[in-house]
Structure formats: C-alpha cells, structure tokens
Design a protein around this motif. Structure first.
Motif, PDB file in Angstrom:
ATOM      1  N   VAL A   1      -4.945   6.310  -0.474  1.00 61.46           N
ATOM      2  CA  VAL A   1      -4.121   5.120  -0.306  1.00 61.46           C
ATOM      3  C   VAL A   1      -4.338   4.266  -1.542  1.00 61.46           C
ATOM      4  O   VAL A   1      -5.468   4.117  -2.024  1.00 61.46           O
ATOM      5  N   ARG A   2      -3.287   3.684  -2.079  1.00 61.74           N
ATOM      6  CA  ARG A   2      -3.429   2.896  -3.305  1.00 61.74           C
ATOM      7  C   ARG A   2      -2.509   1.694  -3.272  1.00 61.74           C
ATOM      8  O   ARG A   2      -1.508   1.662  -2.542  1.00 61.74           O
ATOM      9  N   ALA A   3      -2.866   0.717  -4.089  1.00 65.81           N
ATOM     10  CA  ALA A   3      -2.026  -0.468  -4.254  1.00 65.81           C
ATOM     11  C   ALA A   3      -2.098  -0.892  -5.716  1.00 65.81           C
ATOM     12  O   ALA A   3      -3.181  -0.906  -6.317  1.00 65.81           O
ATOM     13  N   VAL A   4      -0.953  -1.230  -6.271  1.00 62.44           N
ATOM     14  CA  VAL A   4      -0.864  -1.740  -7.640  1.00 62.44           C
ATOM     15  C   VAL A   4      -0.446  -3.200  -7.557  1.00 62.44           C
ATOM     16  O   VAL A   4       0.509  -3.540  -6.843  1.00 62.44           O
ATOM     17  N   TYR A   5      -1.147  -4.070  -8.280  1.00 66.22           N
ATOM     18  CA  TYR A   5      -0.842  -5.496  -8.159  1.00 66.22           C
ATOM     19  C   TYR A   5      -1.247  -6.213  -9.442  1.00 66.22           C
ATOM     20  O   TYR A   5      -1.646  -5.588 -10.430  1.00 66.22           O
ATOM     21  N   GLY A   6      -1.156  -7.531  -9.413  1.00 67.85           N
ATOM     22  CA  GLY A   6      -1.427  -8.348 -10.592  1.00 67.85           C
ATOM     23  C   GLY A   6      -0.127  -8.782 -11.230  1.00 67.85           C
ATOM     24  O   GLY A   6       0.923  -8.148 -11.058  1.00 67.85           O
ATOM     25  N   ASP A   7      -0.188  -9.857 -12.011  1.00 70.06           N
ATOM     26  CA  ASP A   7       1.019 -10.381 -12.647  1.00 70.06           C
ATOM     27  C   ASP A   7       1.701  -9.343 -13.525  1.00 70.06           C
ATOM     28  O   ASP A   7       2.929  -9.300 -13.634  1.00 70.06           O
ATOM     29  N   ASN A   8       0.884  -8.499 -14.159  1.00 71.87           N
ATOM     30  CA  ASN A   8       1.431  -7.465 -15.040  1.00 71.87           C
ATOM     31  C   ASN A   8       1.373  -6.079 -14.404  1.00 71.87           C
ATOM     32  O   ASN A   8       1.557  -5.079 -15.102  1.00 71.87           O
ATOM     33  N   LYS A   9       1.092  -6.048 -13.096  1.00 70.00           N
ATOM     34  CA  LYS A   9       0.958  -4.782 -12.385  1.00 70.00           C
ATOM     35  C   LYS A   9      -0.013  -3.839 -13.105  1.00 70.00           C
ATOM     36  O   LYS A   9       0.199  -2.626 -13.207  1.00 70.00           O
ATOM     37  N   ASP A  10      -1.112  -4.436 -13.576  1.00 70.24           N
ATOM     38  CA  ASP A  10      -2.077  -3.652 -14.343  1.00 70.24           C
ATOM     39  C   ASP A  10      -3.338  -3.325 -13.549  1.00 70.24           C
ATOM     40  O   ASP A  10      -4.217  -2.611 -14.045  1.00 70.24           O
ATOM     41  N   ILE A  11      -3.441  -3.836 -12.329  1.00 71.77           N
ATOM     42  CA  ILE A  11      -4.631  -3.579 -11.513  1.00 71.77           C
ATOM     43  C   ILE A  11      -4.250  -2.609 -10.401  1.00 71.77           C
ATOM     44  O   ILE A  11      -3.181  -2.716  -9.799  1.00 71.77           O
ATOM     45  N   GLU A  12      -5.131  -1.664 -10.144  1.00 76.09           N
ATOM     46  CA  GLU A  12      -4.886  -0.693  -9.091  1.00 76.09           C
ATOM     47  C   GLU A  12      -6.169  -0.466  -8.308  1.00 76.09           C
ATOM     48  O   GLU A  12      -7.255  -0.369  -8.884  1.00 76.09           O
ATOM     49  N   VAL A  13      -6.044  -0.413  -6.991  1.00 75.77           N
ATOM     50  CA  VAL A  13      -7.166  -0.047  -6.139  1.00 75.77           C
ATOM     51  C   VAL A  13      -6.773   1.233  -5.424  1.00 75.77           C
ATOM     52  O   VAL A  13      -5.662   1.348  -4.875  1.00 75.77           O
ATOM     53  N   VAL A  14      -7.686   2.213  -5.478  1.00 74.55           N
ATOM     54  CA  VAL A  14      -7.420   3.518  -4.907  1.00 74.55           C
ATOM     55  C   VAL A  14      -8.521   3.863  -3.919  1.00 74.55           C
ATOM     56  O   VAL A  14      -9.711   3.797  -4.266  1.00 74.55           O
ATOM     57  N   VAL A  15      -8.142   4.221  -2.693  1.00 78.36           N
ATOM     58  CA  VAL A  15      -9.090   4.679  -1.689  1.00 78.36           C
ATOM     59  C   VAL A  15      -8.842   6.165  -1.480  1.00 78.36           C
ATOM     60  O   VAL A  15      -7.840   6.564  -0.853  1.00 78.36           O
TER      61      VAL A  15
ATOM     62  N   TRP B   1       0.843  -1.189   0.000  1.00 78.06           N
ATOM     63  CA  TRP B   1       0.000   0.000   0.000  1.00 78.06           C
ATOM     64  C   TRP B   1       0.887   1.251   0.000  1.00 78.06           C
ATOM     65  O   TRP B   1       1.868   1.336   0.731  1.00 78.06           O
ATOM     66  N   THR B   2       0.517   2.215  -0.815  1.00 77.20           N
ATOM     67  CA  THR B   2       1.201   3.510  -0.855  1.00 77.20           C
ATOM     68  C   THR B   2       0.291   4.547  -0.231  1.00 77.20           C
ATOM     69  O   THR B   2      -0.836   4.763  -0.703  1.00 77.20           O
ATOM     70  N   VAL B   3       0.762   5.158   0.830  1.00 75.73           N
ATOM     71  CA  VAL B   3      -0.046   6.130   1.559  1.00 75.73           C
ATOM     72  C   VAL B   3       0.366   7.535   1.145  1.00 75.73           C
ATOM     73  O   VAL B   3       1.544   7.914   1.259  1.00 75.73           O
ATOM     74  N   ALA B   4      -0.594   8.310   0.660  1.00 74.11           N
ATOM     75  CA  ALA B   4      -0.356   9.696   0.275  1.00 74.11           C
ATOM     76  C   ALA B   4      -1.249  10.609   1.103  1.00 74.11           C
ATOM     77  O   ALA B   4      -2.001  10.150   1.965  1.00 74.11           O
ATOM     78  N   LYS B   5      -1.181  11.906   0.827  1.00 75.19           N
ATOM     79  CA  LYS B   5      -1.972  12.852   1.600  1.00 75.19           C
ATOM     80  C   LYS B   5      -3.458  12.729   1.324  1.00 75.19           C
ATOM     81  O   LYS B   5      -4.287  13.002   2.202  1.00 75.19           O
ATOM     82  N   ASP B   6      -3.806  12.337   0.120  1.00 73.90           N
ATOM     83  CA  ASP B   6      -5.219  12.346  -0.275  1.00 73.90           C
ATOM     84  C   ASP B   6      -5.779  10.967  -0.581  1.00 73.90           C
ATOM     85  O   ASP B   6      -6.966  10.827  -0.878  1.00 73.90           O
TER      86      ASP B   6
ATOM     87  N   VAL C   1     -13.843   4.495  -3.399  1.00 70.81           N
ATOM     88  CA  VAL C   1     -12.994   3.338  -3.678  1.00 70.81           C
ATOM     89  C   VAL C   1     -13.106   3.018  -5.160  1.00 70.81           C
ATOM     90  O   VAL C   1     -14.218   2.842  -5.677  1.00 70.81           O
ATOM     91  N   THR C   2     -11.966   2.952  -5.831  1.00 71.39           N
ATOM     92  CA  THR C   2     -11.952   2.735  -7.276  1.00 71.39           C
ATOM     93  C   THR C   2     -11.042   1.564  -7.616  1.00 71.39           C
ATOM     94  O   THR C   2      -9.913   1.477  -7.119  1.00 71.39           O
ATOM     95  N   LEU C   3     -11.538   0.674  -8.452  1.00 73.29           N
ATOM     96  CA  LEU C   3     -10.730  -0.407  -9.010  1.00 73.29           C
ATOM     97  C   LEU C   3     -10.454  -0.072 -10.465  1.00 73.29           C
ATOM     98  O   LEU C   3     -11.384   0.203 -11.236  1.00 73.29           O
ATOM     99  N   LEU C   4      -9.182  -0.078 -10.841  1.00 72.73           N
ATOM    100  CA  LEU C   4      -8.782   0.266 -12.201  1.00 72.73           C
ATOM    101  C   LEU C   4      -7.981  -0.868 -12.813  1.00 72.73           C
ATOM    102  O   LEU C   4      -7.325  -1.636 -12.108  1.00 72.73           O
TER     103      LEU C   4
END
Length: 977
Positions: free
Chosen positions: A137-151, A130-135, A158-161
């Motif tokens: 929190v997000r995480a990038v994952y998946g075999d190709n690092k193509d999925i991202e969840v942003v809170v 998880w990467t915590v920023a001021k505005d 909450v967004t899934l990309l």
C-alpha cells in the motif's frame, strides 16, 4: 530516624564522591529483554537468508474514509495464532505515524506514552490517497508530490521516500519482534519440544544456525532457553515480571544519512558514535532509562537522568527524524554499514510500536514537525536567563543574605539564589528548619528588594510520618504508588523511609497544585512561608530511591490504571515537574510565568520546565561533554538546558572555574552549583585576576540577554533550538556535521567556541562559508571559504572565542546592573556586522518578561537592517522596522500578528528606551556624514588594517553616538561614504 538516614546516606551516597558505581546499573547483557533483542540481531546478521516473519494480511487492508488512515491485520509466520494490528496515517504536515499493537491478546500492552508526550492529537491529512496493490500500500503526497510512504506486505516493511530515495526504513533488517503475552505454563510446554537438532550431515550446504532456523523457527527466533522471561534478578533485587515477556524490537534505518543525533540524555558526542559493527566505538547500546547516576562517566552510553526517544538523521541532501513514543526502558544500537548510511536497532521493555516519521527535508522542517507533536520550549521569564547561584547548601537565612551582599559589593550581577534540601526540617519539603531559617519570608523579601528571586527544592519523596501533613494527606487521599501486592510502596531517600505520589492519578493534580498556594484557604494546608517570587527545583524525580534496583523504583510497582512502573518509568519524572509547574503558575492571579528546574524529563518536558545535566564532575572532560550534551538536548527539543558551572563534585582550580563560567555564559540555562563537601566557590571568592575575569563574563551574559530572549521567543514559536549546531545552520556543509565544540546562539549570528581544555592560549574555529566573521570584542576579521576553513583565534584565559557572522546585527544592553529586571529601561547598543555584500540584519523581541501579557499582544518585535545603496554603494542605510507588521500570517505564542497593535501598552511604556549607540563594523571607507531624521549626529571612525594573509585583519569601526532612535519606532540612519 535521623541517625538511620545519615547511616544510609553514608553507605549509599558517599562512595559516589569517589567514582561512579557502574555495578549499580545494568548493561545490555544484564537486561534480559535487551540481551534477547541483541541476540536476535546477531542471528539475523549471521543468516543472510533471514527475513522478518511479520507480514500484512492483504485481506484485512482497509482505508478509513474519515481519518484517511490505512489499517491492516499483521500476522507472524512463527506465531500464526497471535494477531497484531497496524495503523498508518499521514498528518497534515507530512509526518507519518506508524502504530502496531497486539490484538485480542492475553493482556493489554501499555499504549499511553504518546498521550503524555503529544501536545495535542495530530491532525490527519484528508488529502491522502492510498493506492492498494497486491504486495503493498502506498501514498504519494507533499506540495510537489515528492514524498512517498510505502507499506510492503511480506515481509512487513514501512519506507519513507523523497524523490524516490529512501529516507527512513522500518523493519528493513527484519528485526521487528513484539513479544506477545502468554502464560509461563504454555511456554514451558511448548519449549519442552524445542531441543536443538543435531549438526547437519556432511555435505549439507547449510550451517548449523540455518538448520535451526528452518527446522525450529521459534527456537531460532526467541532462543531456546528461558532468558529472564518470567523473573529477573539484578544484584539483590528480583523483578517478578507478572506479565511475562512483552518487549518490542524494531530496526530503524536511514539508508542515505551518515550522521544521527539526539536520543538525549547521554554523555557523548553530538554525532552519535557507533555501538555495533566491526568499527563500534562503544560496546553497549545507548540506554534510555532515567537514572540517578552519581559522577557519571564523561564518555559513555549509560543512561542518565532523562530520556527523549527522538533521533535526527542528516546528510547534505536532507534531514529526517523519528520519534518513538515509548515510556519503558529502551536500548538503541547505532551502526554505519557505509559512511553514508546509518542502521539503528531499538529494543524496549514494554509498550506498543508508535513511531512518528518526520520527513524534513531541512533541519528547520524537522524541528517544526517535532514541535507540532510534542510542543515547543516555553518562553521563560526573562530573569530566568540571568545568572543563578546555588550550592548544597546555603545553611541559613543569614548565609543567603551574606551571599547577596557579597555579590553586590563585588558588582557582580545575579538574578537567583537557590536552596537545596537542608532548608527543610528533616527533609520534609515545604516545612522550614527554623533552627537555620528562622525568618524565611523576611529572607525572601530581602532578596526580592533588588528584584531577585529564590528557588527552593521540592523533591518527590515524602517522609513517611504522620507529623508531615503532605504525606498524611497523600495517604488519606490514596495518591501513593503501590507495591505489586497493592500496599503502599516504601523506599529510602533523603528523609529515610519515604513514599511517592502517583502523578499518573488525575486525583493528585489539583491536590498537588493546592500545596503551593501562599494564602491559606480555610483549613487547607498552604505554603504560607513562601512568596510569589519563590520558584521550584524538582530533583530526584527519576525517581531516585537509595535502596531500590538501580537506585530507582521496582519495575513491578503499580501506578494508576494498573500499569506497572516498567511501562511508565521514563515518563514518571515529567509528570512530577509538569504538575509542579502548573502549581507555581497558578499560585498568582493573574498567573506569572513559572520557573521549575527538573532533573528527570521525557519528550514534551520542554513545554513547561528547564533542566540541567545532573551530578557532573569538576573536570575538563565533564566541562567539554557538557557542551555537546546541551547541544544534543537542544536537538531533542529541550532548549532550556545547561550543566552545573564548576561541576557538582570536586574543587576546580581557578583556571578551570573561569573557563566553566565561559561555558555557562553561553548555555541557555546558566547556574553554578556545588556538592555539600566542596569548598565554597562563589565567584567573588576568587583571587585576582580570576575574579575580575568572571565579573566580565557575568556582565557579558547580561549584556547579551536581549539576544538570548529573542532566541527563546523564536524557539517558543518555531521549535528551532536556542543553541544550534553547525549542521542546523549550514545543513549542506559536510565539514560541520560532526562539530559539537562550537555553535551558534539562536539566529543572531553569534558563533561561540567555549574553551574546555587547560593552558589554552589560542584555538581553531571552523568557518563554514565564504563570509567575513568579526571578533565580538576587538573587531578582528576572519574569512571563511566556500568549502569551509579553520582559522586560529586568540583564547587567553580572559578571552572567549566569540565571533559575529557578517550580515548580523546584535542588540545588547551595556549598563552593568545587579539583576536583569533592573535593566528594563536601559538603552540599547546595536552591533552591525556588515557582510561581504554590505548588508546585515537582526531582530529584537521584548515584552514585560514575567506575566502572560504578551499573549494579549503586549510586546515589541523589531527588525534591524543595514543595506548598501546609492551609486557605487556610497550610501549605507541602517533602519528599524516593526517586524510583527510584516508577518500577519504568523503568531507569537498564540497571538495572531494580524491583530497586533504596535501602540500597545507595553510599547508605549517603552517609548523612552532608546538606541544609545550603533557600532558598525566593516565599512569600506570613512564616512563623509552620518544623519538621523535628516540631522547630523555625532560619530567616530577608526579605519581597519589589512593583514598579510588578506584573509584576516581588523575591521573598520564606526561608532554612531545617540542617534535619537527609540527602540519602539521606525527610523533610518544614513551613512554617506
């Protein structure tokens, strides 16, 4: 008591024969929490400057080093004194679970829905960073690092990309609202100062609603009045709402997906029509509230018997899905702001937010992700895929024997005979009415003599009389559902005065299972007047209560743990059929695969039961919508489903009945059923030619049982549905996204379009690809196109539009038998339908069919393949190979294929079963020779004929006779052209 019961049925049930009584069931406007949720959505829509009051407290953000979960406190700018907690975690397969609950509230919200639905606690990924920023929190994952969840923090979103493109968005429209617990007195004191402000002065650049929002946000957010917060009436019933308001609203949007499917059960199209917006097809949201709806409408968002809160969203780019683990009444609005996007709004009466985001990106991925959450469809006993004959009611033992005799005299196959409620003395289930069924065990043995089975109904209501041992035991063990005052709840159903077992109470489980034992254990009650081949039908388990609100149970009734019925209503029916299934499974040693049919269901029901779509009507409209309902249930993970053939109510004309058998024969669950007031309509009673047509349809179903059983094996392992809509098989073909009147049977390559209209002689079938398709019966060929194409196919009354996709091999058994177990050692026919490239493939899965021996490796799993080889494609090779040996990393119902022994006991017992015929469609020329094991075999060839259109014609047909090929061994057949 019997007279009172009959009077009650006359007053309550009989009018339903004439029309659905819509006034018995709520609309959204009559449900206070739905009304409030929709009103909030309207106010937000009218105020573009509106944003959600919920935000993450950055100082509370924490990452759990053990679970890799992101947790945080959530606050509301409107209710700063109320605390909420957010928990977001990513599973090993990429599914994102988002939970939010009230913290340190006045009471506890119901948070156990997921525990009943999930097959196991999901494994959380330990690799998430998880990467915590001021505005955010997000995480990038998946075999190709193509999925991202942003809170996002403010507002909470909450967004899934995937690849930077939004797939699923929670609270994007700012409609999240968790009504916190409070006291009536506190609210009344607060709202006394909520007078709406005067209209703005002239010249003020704000409309009235915006002024209200700014000057009095609580009034704007919840509404100024007491809208059914503390008490609610519907008809003559009053819901006391002792906990006050506790609803949950959340908008779930799919910004780049124009079709949504699922949330069964509703009588509507597969691709869900809109319920809000200027172009809304329906005026009311889709309702999930298990209810006994007599003669339900054939086009409606009304709730029906079961609820699965799972929704797929699909586009040509990807498929995603959400599962909302909530057990209370839920309403769902669907809108399309643009053709390529979907907005949904979920409004639930109680519970926490517990949403699983499934990232796909393919339909197969979504089915696998959902299956890992709630389980796959159970692999049923093979006989359960045969034809079931039922009506309310077969009136005696002799009646059952006569029905069986007539089926045999007319050479019609059938596997199961059913008994409805009249078998039971005064509707006391397990107790036979000896006036009509004087010899129940002998009757069952007569049915079993031809390896058939019986299914007997056991409903959840217990007649409240001390002469009924089941009720007496449940009462003494304190297992019955209580009223809000803690006293035993009394309602009215078929027996008259009735009580209901609380299956949320763990003490009820072993007791219920003990009732089904066929051998008495000391002085304990046992169902000695049944046999191991007596299986069970659970009806009325919504629960249906004739004198209750909405023909069901009061919401303020109390279940185990102090939870109100409102919290668990949609889960209630699942627990009943789950316990019945376990009871049937353990009445034998070793256990046999159970069969239990349920009317009410929830997410996870697929693990243990079959279902049917309830009390449909004998109309063309209900026949048609039954097809899309079964497809929707398969999308929702519940493959073993079907609709009553012929319709429960009414007297269908012969043409309609014949067509309905064509629908039933291509449903996973195939049963004819009829109301007690209908004319007898067993298929052998039809005049000619209808009788012979139905006989052929029944035989067709039985010949294709290997296809159905193989499809169920795949469903039980992968979660893929047994019947598959076009978007599942061709996810990038936009022409098929809304199709729900034709579908594929498993991965077999069979494409069927049942006829559900009167006076049809031909129909159109959509072909989604530039591939050849063959008529299953005649070999007529049809050619699709790269962008999809409609073709016209014959559909006279005796014809079912059934095509084989080029590239498929269909294993069948063609010997007519009286029941499916009698087919065990019958030979096979292989239909090889060559693709335009000259190849084909198919699978066959076999096991003993009744026990769990397959879990010990006792099964056969073969792959059939046809290839074009040699110079200039002059050689066609058809081969059989052991498929299990090719997949050592996979499993079959828990059996690791790495340890599979192809010489297992079952396989050895089946060595004498042979392939007696191979029918090969689409050869370019007449063969010069056909050899098996180096020796010539007999064959016949019929050349095809081209049509003027060049897209259609008749395929060449090569019939290879008795190629000396065992179904258990490897072999090759070589065809020289």
């Amino acid at each position: 008591m019997r007279d009172l019961t009959l009077l009650l049925l006359t007053l309550v049930a009989l009018p339903a024969v004439f029309a659905v009584k819509s006034h018995d069931f709520k609309t959204c406007s009559q449900a206070g929490f739905c009304r409030r949720g929709r009103a909030l959505a309207e106010r937000a829509k009218e105020n573009p400057s509106w944003k959600s009051p919920y935000s993450v407290d950055p100082s509370s953000v924490a990452i759990d080093s053990t679970t890799a979960a992101f947790t945080a406190g959530v606050k509301s700018s409107i209710y700063p004194e109320v605390k909420f907690g957010l928990d977001v975690r990513v599973h090993r397969d990429g599914v994102v679970r988002v939970r939010m609950d009230e913290i340190d509230g006045l009471r506890k919200r119901y948070d156990e829905a997921a525990s009943w639905a999930l097959v196991a606690e999901p494994e959380v990924s330990q690799d998430i960073q998880w990467t915590v920023a001021k505005d955010a929190v997000r995480a990038v994952y998946g075999d190709n690092k193509d999925i991202e969840v942003v809170v996002a923090y403010e507002p909470l979103r909450v967004t899934l990309l995937r690849n930077g493109k939004e797939q699923i968005v929670l609270n994007g429209e700012g409609l999240l609202h968790m009504e916190h617990f409070r006291t009536k007195e506190a609210v009344e004191q607060e709202k006394s100062g909520w007078a709406l402000p005067e209209a703005p002065e002239e010249g003020l650049d704000l409309d009235d609603a915006q002024v209200v929002m700014q000057m009095n946000p609580r009034s704007w957010f919840e509404g100024a009045g007491d809208d059914a917060l503390w008490e609610e009436t519907f008809g003559s019933w009053t819901d006391s709402k002792p906990k006050g308001p506790e609803s949950l609203s959340i908008d779930v949007n799919f910004p780049n997906h124009g079709h949504v499917y699922g949330i069964p059960q509703h009588a509507t199209r597969l691709s869900l029509p809109t319920t809000s917006g200027e172009d809304a097809y329906y005026s009311d949201p889709y309702r999930l509230y298990n209810a006994d709806v007599f003669e339900y409408l054939a086009d409606s968002t009304m709730s029906l018997y079961g609820s699965i809160p799972v929704m797929h969203a699909h586009s040509a780019d990807s498929t995603v899905a959400i599962f909302h683990a909530v057990g209370s009444e839920t309403w769902i609005d669907v809108a399309h702001p643009k053709p390529s996007s979907t907005h949904t709004h979920w409004i639930s009466e109680s519970g926490i937010m517990d949403i699983f985001l499934m990232p796909g990106p393919t339909p197969a991925d979504v089915f696998a992700q959902y299956a890992r959450l709630t389980g796959t469809s159970a692999l049923p006993a093979q006989w359960a895929l045969g034809y079931h004959q039922c009506r309310w009611n077969y009136i005696s033992s002799d009646d059952v024997r006569d029905v069986q005799t007539r089926f045999d005299e007319e050479d019609m196959p059938v596997d199961v005979f059913w008994l409805d409620i009249e078998y039971a003395e005064d509707h006391k289930y397990f107790i036979w009415d000896k006036k009509s069924f004087s010899d129940p065990v002998d009757m069952m043995h007569d049915v079993e003599e031809i390896q058939r089975k019986m299914v007997v109904i056991v409903d959840p209501h217990l007649k409240r009389t001390d002469s009924y041992p089941i009720y007496q035991q449940a009462k003494e063990l304190d297992l019955l559902i209580k009223k809000k005052d803690g006293q035993e709840y009394e309602g009215w159903c078929w027996p008259g005065s009735s009580a209901w077992v609380d299956f949320f109470n763990p003490a009820s489980w072993d007791w219920w299972k003990s009732l089904f034992k066929t051998v008495s254990d000391g002085d304990k009650w046992a169902w000695t007047e049944s046999t191991e081949n007596t299986y069970i039908w659970n009806d009325m388990n919504e629960p249906s209560i004739f004198n209750g609100p909405e023909i069901s149970m009061p919401r303020d009734n109390i279940h185990y743990g102090g939870w109100e019925h409102r919290d668990v209503h949609n889960i209630n029916g699942m627990l009943f059929h789950n316990m019945t299934t376990l009871a049937v499974m353990h009445r034998t040693d070793p256990p046999k695969r159970p069969f239990v049919l349920t009317r009410s269901f929830y997410a996870g029901s697929q693990r243990l039961s079959a279902m049917w779509t309830g009390d449909n009507l004998g109309t063309w409209e209900h026949m048609a919508v039954g097809v899309s309902m079964v497809l929707s249930l398969n999308v929702g993970g519940f493959s073993f489903s079907g609709s009553d053939v012929g319709g429960f109510f009414g007297n269908p004309e012969p043409e309609m009945l014949v067509r309905w058998y064509g629908v039933g024969a291509f449903s996973p669950f195939f049963r004819a059923h009829a109301h007690i007031d209908t004319k007898r309509r067993e298929p052998y009673l039809l005049d000619e030619p209808y009788k012979s047509i139905v006989r052929d349809i029944l035989r067709l179903r039985y010949s294709l049982l290997p296809v159905w059983y193989t499809a169920f094996r795949e469903a039980s392992v992968t979660g893929l549905p047994v019947v598959r809509p076009h978007y599942v098989v061709f996810p990038q073909d936009e022409g098929g996204f809304a199709l729900d009147d034709q579908y594929f049977v498993g991965g077999s390559g069979l494409l069927v379009k049942p006829i559900t209209s009167k006076d049809v002689t031909e129909t159109t079938v959509y072909l989604p690809e530039n591939e050849v398709y063959y008529d299953y019966f005649t070999g007529q060929t049809y050619r699709g196109a790269a962008k999809g194409k409609n073709v016209t196919v014959p559909a006279e009354l005796h014809q079912i539009p059934l095509l084989i996709r080029g590239g498929s091999i269909i294993p069948t058994r063609e010997r007519p038998r009286r029941s499916s177990p009698l087919m065990k050692y019958d030979p096979f026919t292989l239909r090889v339908a060559l693709s335009t490239g000259g190849t084909a493939r198919g699978e066959l899965y076999l096991d003993e069919g009744e026990t769990y021996a397959h879990r010990e490796g006792q099964f056969i799993w073969r792959e059939f393949e046809a290839t074009t080889e040699g110079k200039k494609g002059k050689e066609i090779r058809v081969r059989s190979r052991n498929l299990a040996a090719q997949k050592p990393g996979e499993a079959v119902d828990g059996v690791a294929l790495a340890a599979y022994d192809d010489k297992n006991d079952f396989a050895r017992a089946m060595e004498r079963v042979r392939v007696e015929r191979i029918v090969l469609l689409g050869l370019a020329a007449k063969p010069k020779s056909v050899k098996a094991a180096g020796k010539d075999v007999d064959w016949e060839f019929k050349a095809g004929a081209a049509a003027a259109s060049k897209a259609e014609g008749s395929a060449s047909v090569l019939v290879v006779k008795d190629p000396h090929a065992s179904i258990t061994s490897d072999w090759d057949i070589i065809i020289q052209l």
